[in-house]
Every structure is written in structure tokens, then in C-alpha cells.
Write a protein that holds these residues in place. Structure first.
Motif: not given
Length: 166
Positions: A123-141
Motif C-alpha cells: 500500500l505504501e509503495k502504491n502511494v509513492r507511485r502515485q506521487g504521494g509521500r509516506t513517512k520514512g523511518p526514524a533516525a537509527f538510534e
């Protein structure tokens, strides 16, 4: 039979930790990545490079391609082996081969939830393919690194116990 730890080394922030845990538990490790990486930087001069009864480390250099390392790892997996990866697709394939999978932040993937994980990824990949944005991962801690190490140790110990029962 001892498990082997396979590390999907492409952009893996915990390769050194995974190799050290394998070294301490006296089990083999294979570091897989594309051929442009310096995979040997994770190997100590004193690390044996050939299979023995205990710890050894090998590298598996693959061609440049989106899933080249993933497919090379899956081809080698045996039940009880452990895969370290950020890739949910590789984790799903590992679980399908009766191996175990752990993410670089310490999340242990399970058969019970992997289908939902794959659906979310789709689902997130489909959002990105359509030009949308998804939340990326938080900084690695540091907490991620610690969680990873603790959970990988547990997985290795479980695999060793399970291997002794067969």
C-alpha cells in the motif's frame, strides 16, 4: 545442526554487531551484498574463511540489482538459519523457507504478521507511485542497535536449541 546468520549487507547498520554475535556464539555468518561494496571490511584477519565446525565468515558478492542479494540469500537458506535484513520481502521469503528473520532495529519477523507487513509495504509503495509521500523511518538510534543485538542473541540461542532437538 548450527544455524548460519545471513546478513543482507546493503545499507545494513548492524553488520558488525551481527558478525560479533556469530563469532561469540561460534556459528557461521555470510555477508551478502552487491559487488560494489567492500564486504571484507567486516571480516577480521583472524576470522576463518572456510567452513569448519564452528565460526567462519564468508562474503557473497552479487551483481547490482534491486533484489540480487535477496535471491542469493534465499537460495542458500536452510531451516533454522537467520537472516538480518531491512527488506520485508526477504524476511517473508526467509520465513517461507523455515528460517528466521530479524530487522536491523531488532524486530523479529513472524509468520503470524508477515502477510500484514507485506500488505502495508504494498500500500505504501502504491502511494509513492502515485506521487504521494509516506513517512520514512526514524533516525537509527543506539536503542535500535541494542534491541537488535539482544534479539539476535535470543534468535541464535533458540536456533541452536532447536537444532539440538533434531
Amino acid at each position: 545442526m548450527k544455524p548460519t546468520v545471513y546478513i543482507d549487507a546493503d545499507a545494513c547498520p548492524v553488520t558488525a554487531e551481527a558478525v560479533n554475535i556469530a563469532r561469540n556464539r561460534n556459528i557461521p555468518v555470510v555477508i551478502a551484498g552487491n559487488s560494489t561494496q567492500n564486504l571484507l571490511r567486516h571480516v577480521r584477519r583472524s576470522d576463518p574463511r572456510q567452513p569448519t565446525d564452528g565460526f567462519w565468515v564468508d562474503t557473497l558478492a552479487v551483481g547490482i540489482g534491486a533484489d540480487a542479494a535477496d535471491f542469493a540469500i534465499v537460495q542458500e537458506l536452510k531451516p533454522g538459519d537467520i537472516v538480518v535484513t531491512q527488506d520485508i520481502g526477504l524476511a517473508a521469503m526467509a520465513l517461507g523457507r523455515s528460517a528466521r528473520a530479524i530487522g536491523v532495529r531488532g524486530r523479529v519477523y513472524s509468520r503470524a504478521t508477515i502477510d500484514a507487513d507485506m500488505q502495508i509495504r504494498h500500500l505504501e509503495k502504491n502511494v509513492r507511485r502515485q506521487g504521494g509521500r509516506t513517512k520514512g523511518p526514524a533516525a537509527f538510534e543506539d536503542e535500535d542497535r541494542e534491541r537488535f543485538a539482544a534479539n539476535l542473541r535470543r534468535l541464535v540461542d533458540e536456533s541452536l536449541r532447536d537444532g539440538d532437538e533434531h
